[in-house]
Design a protein around this motif. Structure first.
Motif, PDB file in Angstrom:
ATOM      1  N   ASN A  33      -2.109 -12.959  -5.279  1.00  0.00           N
ATOM      2  CA  ASN A  33      -1.140 -11.887  -5.515  1.00  0.00           C
ATOM      3  C   ASN A  33      -1.761 -10.500  -5.554  1.00  0.00           C
ATOM      4  O   ASN A  33      -1.208  -9.572  -6.128  1.00  0.00           O
ATOM      5  CB  ASN A  33      -0.345 -12.126  -6.806  1.00  0.00           C
ATOM      6  CG  ASN A  33       0.562 -13.308  -6.699  1.00  0.00           C
ATOM      7  OD1 ASN A  33       1.088 -13.598  -5.637  1.00  0.00           O
ATOM      8  ND2 ASN A  33       0.761 -14.008  -7.809  1.00  0.00           N
ATOM      9  N   LYS A  34      -2.935 -10.351  -4.953  1.00  0.00           N
ATOM     10  CA  LYS A  34      -3.575  -9.050  -4.831  1.00  0.00           C
ATOM     11  C   LYS A  34      -3.722  -8.731  -3.353  1.00  0.00           C
ATOM     12  O   LYS A  34      -4.057  -9.597  -2.555  1.00  0.00           O
ATOM     13  CB  LYS A  34      -4.947  -9.060  -5.486  1.00  0.00           C
ATOM     14  CG  LYS A  34      -4.884  -9.162  -6.988  1.00  0.00           C
ATOM     15  CD  LYS A  34      -6.255  -9.263  -7.573  1.00  0.00           C
ATOM     16  CE  LYS A  34      -6.265  -9.259  -9.065  1.00  0.00           C
ATOM     17  NZ  LYS A  34      -5.416 -10.203  -9.703  1.00  0.00           N
ATOM     18  N   VAL A  35      -3.470  -7.483  -3.003  1.00  0.00           N
ATOM     19  CA  VAL A  35      -3.566  -7.043  -1.616  1.00  0.00           C
ATOM     20  C   VAL A  35      -4.515  -5.859  -1.572  1.00  0.00           C
ATOM     21  O   VAL A  35      -4.354  -4.897  -2.334  1.00  0.00           O
ATOM     22  CB  VAL A  35      -2.192  -6.621  -1.062  1.00  0.00           C
ATOM     23  CG1 VAL A  35      -2.307  -6.185   0.383  1.00  0.00           C
ATOM     24  CG2 VAL A  35      -1.183  -7.738  -1.216  1.00  0.00           C
ATOM     25  N   MET A  36      -5.496  -5.943  -0.693  1.00  0.00           N
ATOM     26  CA  MET A  36      -6.408  -4.829  -0.461  1.00  0.00           C
ATOM     27  C   MET A  36      -6.274  -4.426   0.992  1.00  0.00           C
ATOM     28  O   MET A  36      -6.345  -5.270   1.876  1.00  0.00           O
ATOM     29  CB  MET A  36      -7.844  -5.230  -0.771  1.00  0.00           C
ATOM     30  CG  MET A  36      -8.084  -5.504  -2.209  1.00  0.00           C
ATOM     31  SD  MET A  36      -9.820  -5.711  -2.538  1.00  0.00           S
ATOM     32  CE  MET A  36      -9.765  -6.319  -4.187  1.00  0.00           C
ATOM     33  N   SER A  37      -6.067  -3.126   1.219  1.00  0.00           N
ATOM     34  CA  SER A  37      -5.889  -2.611   2.569  1.00  0.00           C
ATOM     35  C   SER A  37      -6.776  -1.390   2.766  1.00  0.00           C
ATOM     36  O   SER A  37      -7.006  -0.623   1.831  1.00  0.00           O
ATOM     37  CB  SER A  37      -4.438  -2.213   2.813  1.00  0.00           C
ATOM     38  OG  SER A  37      -3.604  -3.333   2.729  1.00  0.00           O
ATOM     39  N   LEU A  38      -7.219  -1.219   4.007  1.00  0.00           N
ATOM     40  CA  LEU A  38      -8.130  -0.133   4.328  1.00  0.00           C
ATOM     41  C   LEU A  38      -7.727   0.508   5.647  1.00  0.00           C
ATOM     42  O   LEU A  38      -7.449  -0.200   6.614  1.00  0.00           O
ATOM     43  CB  LEU A  38      -9.561  -0.683   4.422  1.00  0.00           C
ATOM     44  CG  LEU A  38     -10.708   0.289   4.498  1.00  0.00           C
ATOM     45  CD1 LEU A  38     -10.807   1.098   3.214  1.00  0.00           C
ATOM     46  CD2 LEU A  38     -12.004  -0.457   4.729  1.00  0.00           C
ATOM     47  N   ASP A  39      -7.658   1.825   5.653  1.00  0.00           N
ATOM     48  CA  ASP A  39      -7.467   2.581   6.885  1.00  0.00           C
ATOM     49  C   ASP A  39      -8.834   3.145   7.239  1.00  0.00           C
ATOM     50  O   ASP A  39      -9.321   4.078   6.599  1.00  0.00           O
ATOM     51  CB  ASP A  39      -6.449   3.699   6.694  1.00  0.00           C
ATOM     52  CG  ASP A  39      -6.175   4.458   7.982  1.00  0.00           C
ATOM     53  OD1 ASP A  39      -6.914   4.264   8.963  1.00  0.00           O
ATOM     54  OD2 ASP A  39      -5.216   5.244   8.008  1.00  0.00           O
TER      55      ASP A  39
END
Length: 156
Positions: A54-60
């Protein structure tokens, strides 16, 4: 005979289908929440993402931004960090005596122009229902993403 077999088959099918229905419904709801949060940052393209517990890590990687979302229980929150203003990222493990039990894992972002820091909490023992079941997975996830964030910061 045929009626009883049919009834038993329907009961078994219902027992199997009900949990699957809840899993799919939860997945669809989570995807909608993730999409809604990402749309609030429409100038960014968070193409590199990972979901775990239930954790989301996103990177641009182009515009240098990090987005963290946590959907635990009723404490849903997100954190956005502009990596162009960050000088360093540290992985902080908070332990509790006497057995050196890890109770918290944080990312600590130090900014270039000031002494302020932002702290993004990755793991807390309070959200782990059975003591430290998720600790290893989330610690490995934090190590991996710290390296990705460091690479983004180094490219500046």
């Amino acid at each position: 005979m045929d009626t009883s077999v049919t009834i038993i088959a329907l009961a078994i099918t219902l027992l199997i289908a009900t949990p699957l229905l809840f899993v799919f419904r939860s997945s669809i709801t989570s995807k909608k929440k993730i999409k809604a949060i990402k749309e609030t940052f429409n100038n960014y393209n968070f193409d590199l993402s990972e979901i775990l517990n239930n954790k989301v890590m996103s990177l641009d990687e182009k515009k240098k931004a990090f987005l963290f979302m946590d959907f635990h229980n009723n404490e849903e929150h997100s954190a956005f960090i502009d990596l162009t203003a960050v000088s360093s990222c540290n992985l902080v493990l908070t332990t509790k005596k006497p057995r050196e039990t890890v109770v918290r894992i944080d990312f600590e972002f130090q900014y270039k122009d000031s002494v302020t820091t932002d702290i993004v909490t990755i793991y807390t023992i309070e959200n782990d229902q059975i003591n430290q079941i998720r600790l290893y997975e989330e610690h490995q996830l934090a190590i991996k993403w710290k390296a990705l964030i460091d690479n983004c910061i180094a490219e500046l």
